[in-house]
Write a protein that holds these residues in place. Sequence first.
Motif, short mmCIF file in Angstrom:
data_model
loop_
_atom_site.label_atom_id
_atom_site.label_comp_id
_atom_site.label_asym_id
_atom_site.label_seq_id
_atom_site.Cartn_x
_atom_site.Cartn_y
_atom_site.Cartn_z
N ALA A 27 1.14 -1.16 0.42
CA ALA A 27 -0.38 -0.54 0.14
C ALA A 27 0.78 1.10 -0.15
N ILE A 28 1.83 1.26 0.66
CA ILE A 28 2.19 2.22 0.55
C ILE A 28 3.53 2.70 -0.62
N VAL A 29 3.70 1.48 -1.25
CA VAL A 29 4.58 1.02 -2.50
C VAL A 29 3.32 1.94 -3.20
N LEU A 30 2.61 1.72 -3.39
CA LEU A 30 0.91 2.25 -4.27
C LEU A 30 0.98 3.34 -3.94
N PHE A 31 0.94 4.05 -2.40
CA PHE A 31 0.54 5.57 -2.64
C PHE A 31 1.71 6.12 -3.07
N THR A 32 2.99 5.75 -2.93
CA THR A 32 4.32 6.52 -3.67
C THR A 32 3.55 6.68 -4.90
N ARG A 36 4.00 10.70 -7.10
CA ARG A 36 4.53 10.55 -7.88
C ARG A 36 3.71 10.60 -9.48
N LEU A 37 2.76 9.95 -9.17
CA LEU A 37 1.58 10.89 -10.80
C LEU A 37 0.89 12.14 -10.77
N LEU A 38 0.63 12.19 -9.29
CA LEU A 38 0.66 13.20 -9.33
C LEU A 38 1.80 14.84 -9.52
N VAL A 39 2.66 14.35 -9.01
CA VAL A 39 3.81 15.35 -8.96
C VAL A 39 4.30 15.48 -10.46
N HIS A 40 3.65 14.33 -11.48
CA HIS A 40 4.88 14.26 -12.80
C HIS A 40 4.79 15.30 -13.81
N PRO A 41 3.33 15.89 -13.71
CA PRO A 41 3.23 17.36 -13.85
C PRO A 41 4.31 18.32 -13.86
N LEU A 42 4.47 18.63 -12.93
CA LEU A 42 6.04 19.58 -12.15
C LEU A 42 7.15 19.45 -12.87
N SER A 43 6.89 17.69 -12.77
CA SER A 43 8.21 16.92 -13.21
C SER A 43 8.76 17.41 -14.46
N ARG A 44 7.35 16.98 -16.13
CA ARG A 44 7.62 18.01 -16.81
C ARG A 44 7.83 18.95 -16.99
N ALA A 45 7.40 19.88 -16.42
CA ALA A 45 7.89 21.38 -16.22
C ALA A 45 8.64 22.08 -15.89
N ALA A 46 9.47 21.20 -14.78
CA ALA A 46 11.01 21.53 -14.13
C ALA A 46 11.72 20.82 -15.87
N ALA A 47 11.52 19.97 -16.33
CA ALA A 47 12.41 19.64 -17.85
C ALA A 47 12.28 20.96 -18.69
N TYR A 223 9.07 3.78 1.20
CA TYR A 223 8.71 5.44 0.41
C TYR A 223 9.72 6.06 -0.76
N VAL A 224 10.65 5.97 -0.03
CA VAL A 224 12.26 6.43 -0.15
C VAL A 224 12.26 5.76 -1.73
N VAL A 225 12.93 4.73 -1.14
CA VAL A 225 13.24 3.72 -2.65
C VAL A 225 12.56 3.60 -3.69
N THR A 226 11.03 4.05 -3.44
CA THR A 226 10.28 3.95 -4.23
C THR A 226 10.50 5.29 -5.42
N SER A 227 9.97 6.29 -4.34
CA SER A 227 10.06 7.61 -5.17
C SER A 227 11.22 8.11 -6.43
N THR A 228 13.08 7.23 -4.75
CA THR A 228 14.36 7.48 -5.85
C THR A 228 14.12 6.85 -7.48
N THR A 229 13.35 5.02 -7.08
CA THR A 229 13.67 4.73 -8.89
C THR A 229 13.08 5.70 -9.49
N TRP A 230 11.15 5.80 -9.00
CA TRP A 230 10.89 6.75 -9.98
C TRP A 230 11.40 7.70 -10.66
N SER A 231 12.18 8.52 -9.54
CA SER A 231 12.93 9.61 -10.34
C SER A 231 13.83 9.27 -11.06
N ALA A 232 14.96 8.19 -10.98
CA ALA A 232 15.67 7.95 -11.64
C ALA A 232 15.14 7.58 -13.12
N VAL A 233 13.72 6.86 -13.45
CA VAL A 233 13.38 6.69 -14.98
C VAL A 233 12.41 7.00 -15.26
N GLU A 234 11.80 8.95 -14.54
CA GLU A 234 11.24 9.58 -15.30
C GLU A 234 12.33 10.87 -15.81
#
Length: 251
Positions: A27-32, A36-47, A223-234
Amino acid sequence: MSVFAHLVEQLAELLRPLFGASAAAAAIVLFTALVRLLVHPLSRAAARGQRAQAALRPRIAELRKKHAKNPERLQKAVLELHTQEKVSPVAGCLPSLFQLPAFFLLYHLFSNSTIGGEANALLSHELFAAPLGDRWADALSGGGVLGEAGVVYLALFAVVAAVACFNYTRTKRMMAAGGAGSLPMADGAEQMPGLGAVSKFMPFMSFFTLITVAVVPLAAALYVVTSTTWSAVERAALYRTGPVREPALAD
């Protein structure tokens, strides 16, 4: 915080048929992932913002030559240029800042023995044999590095180390090529004292995630491990186009 605890419990119940006793961890991995999906538009804007900053480098170089003997005027001119071109020097920081509340919620949720005056039932959940409220020190004292809980942490450390090595290699390559995704504030380092040294240190930052995973509750570590992995791929996906071509200066 009790509302958030209820949300985690509900997600865990939904996932229990698939993950059994590790449902809360899932559930924590899914929550993370949802965060990250909610924050993804900000990541695209940052790019987009970092690519725009890369395109401004020739003009910033000209400003450095023009105001070489006046650092204050140089900094003002660079800020005016960013304002004129509608480029934010801190755009790359926004995705991380917006994730902090979710991380601290998990940290506090799994650090407190009571929630709303009642026993914190979430502390009874585990990832395999490792309680979600425990830290690496608890795993070491309970069974050692190769104990049941210790092996869970070794697996997390292995994931973090692999992601950190990937980020290190990619960041060094992007820095060498002058790519837009090499550093969040690469242009700022050119006109602000001290940031040049920080830029050289940036490729190693991912390795400090290992320390975070070791000292926070296991739930927050997930949360940190999931988010860090997501960030690397993103980031690999968002900056896959390679270095930005710098436009030639007008005569």
